[in-house]
Structures are given as structure tokens and as C-alpha cells.
Design a protein around this motif. Structure first.
Motif, PDB file in Angstrom:
ATOM      1  N   SER A 111      29.008 -24.638 -57.962  1.00 11.99           N
ATOM      2  CA  SER A 111      27.639 -25.118 -58.069  1.00 11.99           C
ATOM      3  C   SER A 111      26.679 -24.010 -58.477  1.00 11.99           C
ATOM      4  CB  SER A 111      27.204 -25.728 -56.734  1.00 11.99           C
ATOM      5  OG  SER A 111      27.392 -24.766 -55.703  1.00 11.99           O
ATOM      6  N   ASP A 112      26.994 -22.762 -58.196  1.00 13.59           N
ATOM      7  CA  ASP A 112      26.131 -21.650 -58.573  1.00 13.59           C
ATOM      8  C   ASP A 112      26.474 -21.188 -59.975  1.00 13.59           C
ATOM      9  OD1 ASP A 112      24.971 -21.701 -56.086  1.00 13.59           O
ATOM     10  OD2 ASP A 112      26.318 -20.173 -55.262  1.00 13.59           O
ATOM     11  N   ARG A 113      25.428 -20.988 -60.791  1.00 18.04           N
ATOM     12  CA  ARG A 113      25.623 -20.438 -62.133  1.00 18.04           C
ATOM     13  C   ARG A 113      25.420 -18.941 -62.042  1.00 18.04           C
ATOM     14  NH1 ARG A 113      22.144 -23.868 -66.226  1.00 18.04           N
ATOM     15  NH2 ARG A 113      22.234 -21.846 -67.195  1.00 18.04           N
ATOM     16  N   TYR A 114      26.433 -18.181 -62.387  1.00 20.56           N
ATOM     17  CA  TYR A 114      26.324 -16.743 -62.349  1.00 20.56           C
ATOM     18  C   TYR A 114      25.978 -16.236 -63.745  1.00 20.56           C
ATOM     19  CZ  TYR A 114      28.559 -17.194 -57.840  1.00 20.56           C
ATOM     20  OH  TYR A 114      28.836 -17.545 -56.554  1.00 20.56           O
ATOM     21  N   PRO A 115      24.974 -15.358 -63.870  1.00 25.90           N
ATOM     22  CA  PRO A 115      24.650 -14.828 -65.192  1.00 25.90           C
ATOM     23  C   PRO A 115      25.815 -14.013 -65.736  1.00 25.90           C
ATOM     24  CG  PRO A 115      23.148 -13.948 -63.505  1.00 25.90           C
ATOM     25  CD  PRO A 115      24.108 -14.875 -62.831  1.00 25.90           C
ATOM     26  N   ALA A 116      25.972 -14.051 -67.045  1.00 22.60           N
ATOM     27  CA  ALA A 116      27.064 -13.330 -67.694  1.00 22.60           C
ATOM     28  C   ALA A 116      26.786 -11.838 -67.770  1.00 22.60           C
ATOM     29  CB  ALA A 116      27.292 -13.893 -69.094  1.00 22.60           C
ATOM     30  N   GLY A 117      25.572 -11.400 -67.464  1.00 24.50           N
ATOM     31  CA  GLY A 117      25.233  -9.987 -67.544  1.00 24.50           C
ATOM     32  C   GLY A 117      24.759  -9.618 -68.936  1.00 24.50           C
ATOM     33  N   PRO A 118      24.617  -8.316 -69.208  1.00 22.39           N
ATOM     34  CA  PRO A 118      24.157  -7.898 -70.535  1.00 22.39           C
ATOM     35  C   PRO A 118      25.134  -8.360 -71.617  1.00 22.39           C
ATOM     36  CG  PRO A 118      24.133  -6.064 -68.998  1.00 22.39           C
ATOM     37  CD  PRO A 118      24.832  -7.200 -68.328  1.00 22.39           C
ATOM     38  N   LEU A 119      24.603  -8.972 -72.659  1.00 23.88           N
ATOM     39  CA  LEU A 119      25.431  -9.518 -73.733  1.00 23.88           C
ATOM     40  C   LEU A 119      25.085  -8.850 -75.056  1.00 23.88           C
ATOM     41  CD1 LEU A 119      25.092 -13.308 -72.864  1.00 23.88           C
ATOM     42  CD2 LEU A 119      27.093 -11.859 -72.465  1.00 23.88           C
ATOM     43  N   PHE A 120      26.032  -8.840 -75.962  1.00 25.61           N
ATOM     44  CA  PHE A 120      25.822  -8.434 -77.347  1.00 25.61           C
ATOM     45  C   PHE A 120      25.500  -9.721 -78.103  1.00 25.61           C
ATOM     46  CE2 PHE A 120      28.312  -5.174 -75.422  1.00 25.61           C
ATOM     47  CZ  PHE A 120      27.925  -3.993 -76.024  1.00 25.61           C
ATOM     48  N   VAL A 121      24.259  -9.873 -78.517  1.00 24.17           N
ATOM     49  CA  VAL A 121      23.772 -11.123 -79.099  1.00 24.17           C
ATOM     50  C   VAL A 121      23.603 -10.943 -80.610  1.00 24.17           C
ATOM     51  CG1 VAL A 121      21.890 -12.805 -79.096  1.00 24.17           C
ATOM     52  CG2 VAL A 121      22.623 -11.728 -76.952  1.00 24.17           C
ATOM     53  N   PRO A 122      24.273 -11.776 -81.427  1.00 22.63           N
ATOM     54  CA  PRO A 122      24.121 -11.663 -82.881  1.00 22.63           C
ATOM     55  C   PRO A 122      22.701 -12.003 -83.326  1.00 22.63           C
ATOM     56  CG  PRO A 122      25.698 -13.401 -82.301  1.00 22.63           C
ATOM     57  CD  PRO A 122      25.188 -12.821 -81.036  1.00 22.63           C
ATOM     58  N   VAL A 123      22.195 -11.211 -84.271  1.00 20.60           N
ATOM     59  CA  VAL A 123      20.856 -11.422 -84.807  1.00 20.60           C
ATOM     60  C   VAL A 123      20.901 -11.400 -86.330  1.00 20.60           C
ATOM     61  CG1 VAL A 123      19.663 -10.453 -82.800  1.00 20.60           C
ATOM     62  CG2 VAL A 123      20.307  -8.953 -84.690  1.00 20.60           C
ATOM     63  N   ARG A 124      19.830 -11.892 -86.929  1.00 20.70           N
ATOM     64  CA  ARG A 124      19.665 -11.868 -88.378  1.00 20.70           C
ATOM     65  C   ARG A 124      18.278 -11.306 -88.666  1.00 20.70           C
ATOM     66  NH1 ARG A 124      16.146 -15.783 -89.324  1.00 20.70           N
ATOM     67  NH2 ARG A 124      16.059 -17.583 -87.978  1.00 20.70           N
ATOM     68  N   PRO A 125      18.057 -10.795 -89.883  1.00 20.87           N
ATOM     69  CA  PRO A 125      16.711 -10.290 -90.204  1.00 20.87           C
ATOM     70  C   PRO A 125      15.692 -11.415 -90.115  1.00 20.87           C
ATOM     71  CG  PRO A 125      18.308  -9.679 -91.898  1.00 20.87           C
ATOM     72  CD  PRO A 125      19.000 -10.625 -90.970  1.00 20.87           C
ATOM     73  N   GLY A 126      14.526 -11.095 -89.612  1.00 25.67           N
ATOM     74  CA  GLY A 126      13.469 -12.086 -89.477  1.00 25.67           C
ATOM     75  C   GLY A 126      12.116 -11.453 -89.702  1.00 25.67           C
ATOM     76  N   PRO A 127      11.056 -12.235 -89.621  1.00 22.44           N
ATOM     77  CA  PRO A 127       9.715 -11.703 -89.864  1.00 22.44           C
ATOM     78  C   PRO A 127       9.299 -10.633 -88.850  1.00 22.44           C
ATOM     79  CG  PRO A 127       9.611 -14.011 -89.192  1.00 22.44           C
ATOM     80  CD  PRO A 127      11.051 -13.654 -89.333  1.00 22.44           C
ATOM     81  N   SER A 128       9.847 -10.684 -87.651  1.00 21.17           N
ATOM     82  CA  SER A 128       9.534  -9.691 -86.614  1.00 21.17           C
ATOM     83  C   SER A 128      10.757  -8.829 -86.327  1.00 21.17           C
ATOM     84  CB  SER A 128       9.072 -10.381 -85.341  1.00 21.17           C
ATOM     85  OG  SER A 128       7.926 -11.131 -85.583  1.00 21.17           O
ATOM     86  N   ARG A 129      11.280  -8.207 -87.354  1.00 20.44           N
ATOM     87  CA  ARG A 129      12.448  -7.332 -87.301  1.00 20.44           C
ATOM     88  C   ARG A 129      13.760  -8.098 -87.207  1.00 20.44           C
ATOM     89  NH1 ARG A 129      11.118  -1.504 -85.423  1.00 20.44           N
ATOM     90  NH2 ARG A 129       8.854  -1.570 -85.521  1.00 20.44           N
ATOM     91  N   CYS A 130      13.986  -8.875 -86.141  1.00 24.22           N
ATOM     92  CA  CYS A 130      15.241  -9.629 -86.051  1.00 24.22           C
ATOM     93  C   CYS A 130      15.016 -10.915 -85.268  1.00 24.22           C
ATOM     94  CB  CYS A 130      16.351  -8.793 -85.416  1.00 24.22           C
ATOM     95  SG  CYS A 130      16.055  -8.340 -83.710  1.00 24.22           S
TER      96      CYS A 130
END
Length: 115
Positions: A13-32
Motif C-alpha cells: 500500500s505504501d509507494r516508495y520513491p525510486a530515489g534520484p533518477l537519470f531522466v532523459p531530456v531533449r533541448p527546449g526553450p529553457s535549456r532542456c
């Protein structure tokens, strides 16, 4: 009814955070900007990886990334209606190829007259 202990519960029943993640990004108007993906059923999902190696093995060595905690990733994508976060997906389909313009149809041959 007996109360299940966390070790016995097939879906805790408890959702445990996955911790620090490597999140894919793409170029955008505010850097990424965070890249969003589709689940096999077509729903939108944010994606994070627990290691840089997992990210590059799935998305390639040239994929940009940032480090975000799982709650921060959820907070960034919630205003977009994305409520799912997928951690360490095993497969990512390549980007679709550009659509080529259809070739012109060959001129039709003259009708064959019998008789």
C-alpha cells in the motif's frame, strides 16, 4: 479478515520513491525539457533510470539526461496530465522515420481493344 503484513501483500500500500533518477531530456526553450514516452497501451509516461548505464543501454550514448528525484519528476509532469513514472524500461522503440511523399502513379497503358 486478517490484515496482511507488507511482506505478504502482493501490491504494497505504501509507494516508495525510486530515489534520484537519470531522466532523459531533449533541448527546449529553457535549456532542456523532460522527454515523455508512451506505454505499450498508448498512455503517456515519464521515464527515469536508476543508473546512467541503464539509460544509455536503452536510449543510446547521445541521449541527454538530468538527475531528478522521483517526486520531482512527478511534480514536473503532473500539470501535463502525466501521472505514471516508468523506472528502468527495458525497451524503447526508435523514433519514427520521416514520411516519404508517395511516388506518382505510372501513366496508365492504353486500353486493349479486342475484336
Amino acid at each position: 479478515m486478517a490484515e496482511l503484513l507488507h511482506g505478504e501483500d502482493p501490491e504494497p500500500s505504501d509507494r516508495y520513491p525510486a530515489g534520484p533518477l537519470f531522466v532523459p531530456v531533449r533541448p527546449g526553450p529553457s535549456r532542456c525539457a523532460t522527454r515523455l514516452f508512451r506505454t505499450p497501451l498508448g498512455g503517456r509516461t515519464a521515464v527515469g533510470f536508476t543508473s546512467e548505464h541503464r539509460l544509455t543501454a536503452t536510449l543510446g550514448a547521445h541521449q541527454g539526461w538530468i538527475r531528478l528525484a522521483e517526486p520531482a519528476l512527478r511534480a514536473l509532469t503532473a500539470p501535463l496530465g502525466v501521472t505514471t513514472v516508468t523506472v528502468n524500461p527495458q525497451f524503447a522503440a526508435p523514433a519514427p522515420a520521416p514520411v516519404r511523399s508517395p511516388l506518382p502513379e505510372p501513366a496508365s497503358a492504353p486500353a486493349l481493344r479486342i475484336g
